[in-house]
Design a protein around this motif. Structure first.
Motif, PDB file in Angstrom:
ATOM      1  N   UNK A  64       0.606  -1.400  -0.087  1.00 49.57           N
ATOM      2  CA  UNK A  64      -0.283   0.281  -0.219  1.00 49.57           C
ATOM      3  C   UNK A  64       0.720   1.735  -0.101  1.00 49.57           C
ATOM      4  N   UNK A  65       1.620   1.250   0.791  1.00 50.64           N
ATOM      5  CA  UNK A  65       2.439   2.525   0.601  1.00 50.64           C
ATOM      6  C   UNK A  65       3.613   2.660   0.001  1.00 50.64           C
ATOM      7  N   UNK A 115      -5.160  -5.578  -1.194  1.00 48.54           N
ATOM      8  CA  UNK A 115      -4.512  -4.537  -0.884  1.00 48.54           C
ATOM      9  C   UNK A 115      -5.143  -3.424  -2.485  1.00 48.54           C
ATOM     10  N   UNK A 116      -4.005  -4.012  -3.294  1.00 45.47           N
ATOM     11  CA  UNK A 116      -3.961  -3.000  -4.703  1.00 45.47           C
ATOM     12  C   UNK A 116      -5.027  -2.595  -5.013  1.00 45.47           C
ATOM     13  N   UNK A 117      -6.140  -3.472  -4.623  1.00 49.57           N
ATOM     14  CA  UNK A 117      -8.213  -3.221  -5.594  1.00 49.57           C
ATOM     15  C   UNK A 117      -8.583  -1.993  -4.165  1.00 49.57           C
ATOM     16  N   UNK A 118      -7.829  -2.589  -3.023  1.00 46.25           N
ATOM     17  CA  UNK A 118      -8.878  -1.679  -2.108  1.00 46.25           C
ATOM     18  C   UNK A 118      -8.050   0.098  -1.914  1.00 46.25           C
ATOM     19  N   UNK A 121      -9.171   1.934  -5.134  1.00 49.19           N
ATOM     20  CA  UNK A 121     -10.608   1.521  -5.196  1.00 49.19           C
ATOM     21  C   UNK A 121     -11.386   2.618  -6.232  1.00 49.19           C
ATOM     22  N   UNK A 122     -10.618   3.861  -6.383  1.00 52.06           N
ATOM     23  CA  UNK A 122     -11.153   5.098  -7.370  1.00 52.06           C
ATOM     24  C   UNK A 122     -11.136   4.516  -8.487  1.00 52.06           C
ATOM     25  N   UNK A 154      -3.693   2.517   4.444  1.00 54.94           N
ATOM     26  CA  UNK A 154      -4.004   3.421   3.437  1.00 54.94           C
ATOM     27  C   UNK A 154      -4.435   5.385   4.785  1.00 54.94           C
ATOM     28  N   UNK A 155      -4.327   5.089   5.527  1.00 58.25           N
ATOM     29  CA  UNK A 155      -5.198   5.945   6.827  1.00 58.25           C
ATOM     30  C   UNK A 155      -3.704   7.083   6.946  1.00 58.25           C
ATOM     31  N   UNK A 156      -2.657   5.622   7.274  1.00 58.14           N
ATOM     32  CA  UNK A 156      -1.628   6.224   8.024  1.00 58.14           C
ATOM     33  C   UNK A 156      -0.282   7.268   6.440  1.00 58.14           C
ATOM     34  N   UNK A 157      -0.542   5.970   5.368  1.00 57.63           N
ATOM     35  CA  UNK A 157       0.117   7.418   4.052  1.00 57.63           C
ATOM     36  C   UNK A 157      -0.974   8.261   4.184  1.00 57.63           C
TER      37      UNK A 157
END
Length: 175
Positions: A64-65, A115-118, A121-122, A154-157
């Motif tokens: 994700x990062x 992880x990639x899809x979430x 997501x857009x 994703x929030x931490x990023x």
């Protein structure tokens, strides 16, 4: 084509984030400015990772990062993975895991795809095949924690990027 698009987007995001971090004035300390929100996120993060394989946790956070171009979190989680004994070759392959599937178990591949899809997501939502594959490897409670972990990283990023955190500095360590 999709892999090249993702690689280009990742490189562009990383370049943009790097440029922004190096040219901006110091930004707020989120933990001090919003302590209740920060503590709630720490609790959510801890609940998400509870019972998950620590190696899987780091793989998800690293992927994700990378996608978000968050150098601060990428450095932190690759360092954590190394300290936990993660194989260096696997760390190098996370960004290209689809071409290096032999480095990852089917369960890890399912988590990386989710992880990639979430995270993206857009760009098309969560494809049914990705979700179904994840359900083959995770029971309902474990899948919920994997999703929660993806939400938290994703929030931490976004916190790290918004507040211009500097890669290599780990605020979890008391100075």
């Amino acid at each position: 084509m999709t892999n090249n698009t993702n690689a280009t987007q990742t490189a562009t995001a990383a370049s943009t984030a790097s440029t922004a971090a190096s040219t901006t004035a110091p930004r707020l300390n989120f933990a001090k400015a919003a302590p209740k929100a920060f503590k709630a996120l720490i609790g959510f993060d801890a609940a998400a990772r509870d019972g998950l394989d620590p190696a899987l946790v780091e793989l998800i956070q690293i992927r994700a990062s990378l996608l978000n171009g968050c150098a601060y979190c990428l450095h932190m989680h690759t360092s954590d993975a190394r300290k936990a004994g993660e194989d260096e070759a696997r760390l190098h392959m996370i960004g290209v895991w689809r071409e290096a599937r032999n480095f990852f178990t089917e369960k890890e591949q399912a988590a990386l795809a989710l992880t990639e899809s979430v995270t993206l997501v857009s760009q098309g939502g969560i494809p049914d095949d990705v979700y179904v594959e994840a359900t083959r490897h995770f029971d309902e409670a474990e899948l919920a924690r994997v999703l929660a972990l993806i939400f938290t990283i994703n929030t931490w990023n976004r916190i790290a990027l918004s507040t211009a955190k500097v890669a290599g500095e780990d605020e979890r360590v008391a100075h």
